[in-house]
Structure formats: C-alpha cells, structure tokens
Design a protein around this motif. Structure first.
Motif, PDB file in Angstrom:
ATOM      1  N   THR A 127     -26.965  13.321  25.288  1.00 29.17           N
ATOM      2  CA  THR A 127     -27.718  14.578  25.890  1.00 29.17           C
ATOM      3  C   THR A 127     -26.802  15.279  26.844  1.00 29.17           C
ATOM      4  O   THR A 127     -26.977  16.634  26.674  1.00 29.17           O
ATOM      5  CB  THR A 127     -28.970  13.976  26.667  1.00 29.17           C
ATOM      6  OG1 THR A 127     -29.930  13.160  25.536  1.00 29.17           O
ATOM      7  CG2 THR A 127     -29.759  15.152  26.939  1.00 29.17           C
ATOM      8  N   THR A 133     -26.766  12.784   9.011  1.00 25.30           N
ATOM      9  CA  THR A 133     -26.720  11.431   9.097  1.00 25.30           C
ATOM     10  C   THR A 133     -25.878  11.000   7.856  1.00 25.30           C
ATOM     11  O   THR A 133     -26.075  11.525   6.733  1.00 25.30           O
ATOM     12  CB  THR A 133     -28.052  10.717   9.160  1.00 25.30           C
ATOM     13  OG1 THR A 133     -28.857  10.960  10.071  1.00 25.30           O
ATOM     14  CG2 THR A 133     -27.975   9.247   8.868  1.00 25.30           C
ATOM     15  N   GLU A 167     -24.158  16.469  16.050  1.00 28.09           N
ATOM     16  CA  GLU A 167     -24.178  15.032  16.110  1.00 28.09           C
ATOM     17  C   GLU A 167     -24.337  14.749  14.944  1.00 28.09           C
ATOM     18  O   GLU A 167     -25.007  14.835  13.995  1.00 28.09           O
ATOM     19  CB  GLU A 167     -25.526  14.468  16.934  1.00 28.09           C
ATOM     20  CG  GLU A 167     -25.569  13.121  17.426  1.00 28.09           C
ATOM     21  CD  GLU A 167     -26.780  12.801  18.071  1.00 28.09           C
ATOM     22  OE1 GLU A 167     -26.593  11.995  18.878  1.00 28.09           O
ATOM     23  OE2 GLU A 167     -27.719  13.521  17.891  1.00 28.09           O
ATOM     24  N   PRO A 189     -29.662   7.615  17.470  1.00 31.86           N
ATOM     25  CA  PRO A 189     -29.851   8.925  17.523  1.00 31.86           C
ATOM     26  C   PRO A 189     -31.136   9.074  17.002  1.00 31.86           C
ATOM     27  O   PRO A 189     -31.436   8.521  16.052  1.00 31.86           O
ATOM     28  CB  PRO A 189     -28.969   9.659  16.562  1.00 31.86           C
ATOM     29  CG  PRO A 189     -27.707   8.708  16.521  1.00 31.86           C
ATOM     30  CD  PRO A 189     -28.152   7.308  16.732  1.00 31.86           C
ATOM     31  N   SER A 190     -32.362   9.889  17.880  1.00 35.09           N
ATOM     32  CA  SER A 190     -33.530  10.254  17.274  1.00 35.09           C
ATOM     33  C   SER A 190     -33.428  11.331  16.277  1.00 35.09           C
ATOM     34  O   SER A 190     -34.456  11.375  15.319  1.00 35.09           O
ATOM     35  CB  SER A 190     -34.430  10.512  18.430  1.00 35.09           C
ATOM     36  OG  SER A 190     -33.805  11.394  19.088  1.00 35.09           O
ATOM     37  N   ASN A 191     -32.546  12.392  16.392  1.00 35.02           N
ATOM     38  CA  ASN A 191     -32.754  13.429  15.424  1.00 35.02           C
ATOM     39  C   ASN A 191     -31.121  14.008  15.635  1.00 35.02           C
ATOM     40  O   ASN A 191     -30.970  15.315  16.118  1.00 35.02           O
ATOM     41  CB  ASN A 191     -33.321  14.535  16.192  1.00 35.02           C
ATOM     42  CG  ASN A 191     -33.699  15.677  15.307  1.00 35.02           C
ATOM     43  OD1 ASN A 191     -33.937  15.674  13.985  1.00 35.02           O
ATOM     44  ND2 ASN A 191     -33.884  16.876  15.921  1.00 35.02           N
ATOM     45  N   PRO A 192     -30.324  13.268  15.025  1.00 36.36           N
ATOM     46  CA  PRO A 192     -28.945  13.766  14.517  1.00 36.36           C
ATOM     47  C   PRO A 192     -28.958  15.040  13.749  1.00 36.36           C
ATOM     48  O   PRO A 192     -29.855  15.399  12.802  1.00 36.36           O
ATOM     49  CB  PRO A 192     -28.049  12.744  13.968  1.00 36.36           C
ATOM     50  CG  PRO A 192     -29.268  11.921  13.300  1.00 36.36           C
ATOM     51  CD  PRO A 192     -30.531  12.000  14.195  1.00 36.36           C
ATOM     52  N   ASP A 193     -27.870  15.885  13.641  1.00 40.13           N
ATOM     53  CA  ASP A 193     -27.869  17.032  12.864  1.00 40.13           C
ATOM     54  C   ASP A 193     -27.265  16.584  11.484  1.00 40.13           C
ATOM     55  O   ASP A 193     -27.790  16.989  10.396  1.00 40.13           O
ATOM     56  CB  ASP A 193     -26.581  17.898  13.358  1.00 40.13           C
ATOM     57  CG  ASP A 193     -26.985  18.411  14.922  1.00 40.13           C
ATOM     58  OD1 ASP A 193     -28.034  19.186  14.828  1.00 40.13           O
ATOM     59  OD2 ASP A 193     -26.317  17.954  15.809  1.00 40.13           O
ATOM     60  N   LYS A 207     -24.473  17.345  24.676  1.00 37.48           N
ATOM     61  CA  LYS A 207     -25.414  18.425  24.107  1.00 37.48           C
ATOM     62  C   LYS A 207     -25.687  19.630  25.219  1.00 37.48           C
ATOM     63  O   LYS A 207     -25.493  20.941  25.006  1.00 37.48           O
ATOM     64  CB  LYS A 207     -26.645  18.079  23.431  1.00 37.48           C
ATOM     65  CG  LYS A 207     -27.398  19.124  22.972  1.00 37.48           C
ATOM     66  CD  LYS A 207     -26.910  19.801  21.818  1.00 37.48           C
ATOM     67  CE  LYS A 207     -27.654  20.824  21.135  1.00 37.48           C
ATOM     68  NZ  LYS A 207     -27.008  21.220  19.909  1.00 37.48           N
ATOM     69  N   TYR A 242     -24.666  11.032  12.783  1.00 37.13           N
ATOM     70  CA  TYR A 242     -24.711   9.676  13.135  1.00 37.13           C
ATOM     71  C   TYR A 242     -24.177   8.700  11.971  1.00 37.13           C
ATOM     72  O   TYR A 242     -24.491   8.753  10.766  1.00 37.13           O
ATOM     73  CB  TYR A 242     -26.109   9.240  13.232  1.00 37.13           C
ATOM     74  CG  TYR A 242     -26.827   7.759  13.076  1.00 37.13           C
ATOM     75  CD1 TYR A 242     -26.009   6.946  13.938  1.00 37.13           C
ATOM     76  CD2 TYR A 242     -27.886   7.492  12.522  1.00 37.13           C
ATOM     77  CE1 TYR A 242     -26.583   5.523  13.708  1.00 37.13           C
ATOM     78  CE2 TYR A 242     -28.283   6.150  12.370  1.00 37.13           C
ATOM     79  CZ  TYR A 242     -27.720   5.119  12.980  1.00 37.13           C
ATOM     80  OH  TYR A 242     -28.030   3.896  13.131  1.00 37.13           O
ATOM     81  N   ASP A 247     -24.458   5.876  10.100  1.00 36.24           N
ATOM     82  CA  ASP A 247     -25.745   4.703   9.921  1.00 36.24           C
ATOM     83  C   ASP A 247     -25.093   3.315   9.135  1.00 36.24           C
ATOM     84  O   ASP A 247     -25.153   3.417   7.893  1.00 36.24           O
ATOM     85  CB  ASP A 247     -26.626   5.274   9.251  1.00 36.24           C
ATOM     86  CG  ASP A 247     -28.090   4.482   9.255  1.00 36.24           C
ATOM     87  OD1 ASP A 247     -27.962   3.049   9.909  1.00 36.24           O
ATOM     88  OD2 ASP A 247     -29.091   4.787   8.548  1.00 36.24           O
TER      89      ASP A 247
END
Length: 203
Positions: A113, A171, A125, A165-169, A116, A127, A129
């Motif tokens: 954060t 994945t 971002e 990450p909850s909302n990566p750009d 950002k 991620y 996975d």
C-alpha cells in the motif's frame, strides 16, 4: 529528515524522459512466496522488453540485499525498511522514464500500500500465485530445507506471515503456466494499457 534539505527540480521532466523513450514509465511490482517464480518471470519479461527496444531494469531481491540493503536482516522491521528503500529507488528510476521491475517477496499488505501511495498509477502489482507446497517442493535455494531444519527463522509463509494481494493488477499462476506464458501475459497488459508499443507516448 533534516530541515536543511531542499528538493531540487530538474529542468528535464519525467514526462520528457518518457517521451524520449517512447514508453510510459511503470513499476512492475512482483509479489509472491520464495520460490514462486518471481525472478524467473521478471527476467523473461525483461528479455522480451529488451528485444522490443524498450528501456527497462530489473531490481531483484537478492541482488539488492548484496549492496544497497546489505545492512538489513529479515526481522519484520528490516523487511519493512528493505521495501521502503526499494520503493524510493524504483521511483527515481521510473522518473528517468524506465520500466522498472521489482522482484521481492514484499509480504506485508501495508508495504505494498505504501508502494502504491508513492508510485501512484505507475505501480502495477503482479501476484505470482504459487502455493507454499509447490514452492517448498521446488526449493531452488534450499531455504525451505533450512527452515525445516531450524537454521533459518522468520521465513515468509512458514513462521512469518504473507498477506495475499486482495486486488492485484495481474495474477499469474506459475504452476499452470510456464515462465514464458506468464511473461507474455504481462507484456500484453503493458501493451493494452499503452505503456509500450506507441510512438506518441508523452507527446
């Protein structure tokens, strides 16, 4: 910070430097567990960008700890400072018009954060996975083995927390996709967003 410091503005702006390179600066912020494939994918992206004539540079976690952050350990406080320094370096490099890649675990959501907030729209971002079980099975550096033997402490995903990450750009799944496929997905994102592949950037 000393009150005697003054920020000096450059005559050449960040927008002018970007226009010279025909690209929009960005910071591709990879996050994922150790052994997830961050560095491998980032290197594949870097190679593709180079072949496309783009101006990019890769900041790898281990490499940075050999020099700039060689004084830091792996406590939570040192991990935070490690990322803070990387953010500032990435900001300067993106000011130079570069496409910067940062391949760091960056386990804490609050640090991402912060990135950002400093990097703004430049930050992308990504991620990587890959499950802990797969990362441990790969164990390219033998680190998980040392963790299980008790010779390494505060290891992300085992005895130190990792915030997914909850909302990566972007994945990418480094199990179902090979590194080249992951890189192609990232390159496609950069192209679709107009970061690369246009001669009118910055004009």
């Amino acid at each position: 910070m000393s009150n005697d410091l003054t920020w000096h503005h450059h005559k050449i702006t960040a927008a002018q430097r970007a226009a010279q390179k025909y690209q929009l600066p960005a910071v591709l912020w990879y996050t994922g567990l150790s052994g997830s494939g961050k560095s491998t994918i980032a290197n594949a992206v870097d190679e593709k960008l180079f072949k496309m004539g783009c101006h990019s540079f890769l900041l790898d976690g281990d490499n940075v700890r050999h020099g700039l952050n060689g004084d830091l350990g792996f406590s939570d406080a040192d991990r935070v400072e490690n990322i803070r320094r990387v953010i500032e370096v990435a900001l300067l490099m993106s000011d130079a018009g570069l496409l910067v890649q940062t391949a760091f675990i960056s386990p804490f959501a609050e640090d991402r954060t912060l990135a950002k907030s400093r990097l703004g729209e430049r930050m992308i971002e990504i991620y990587v996975d890959t499950s802990l079980s797969v990362c441990e099975a790969r164990d390219p550096k033998g680190l998980y083995r040392k963790v299980r033997e008790g010779t390494i402490k505060n290891f992300t995903g085992v005895d130190s927390h990792y915030d997914v990450p909850s909302n990566p750009d972007i994945t990418v799944n480094a199990v179902s996709m090979c590194a080249d496929e992951c890189a192609d997905k990232i390159i496609s994102f950069l192209t679709e967003k107009g970061r690369i592949g246009t001669s009118s950037v910055g004009e």
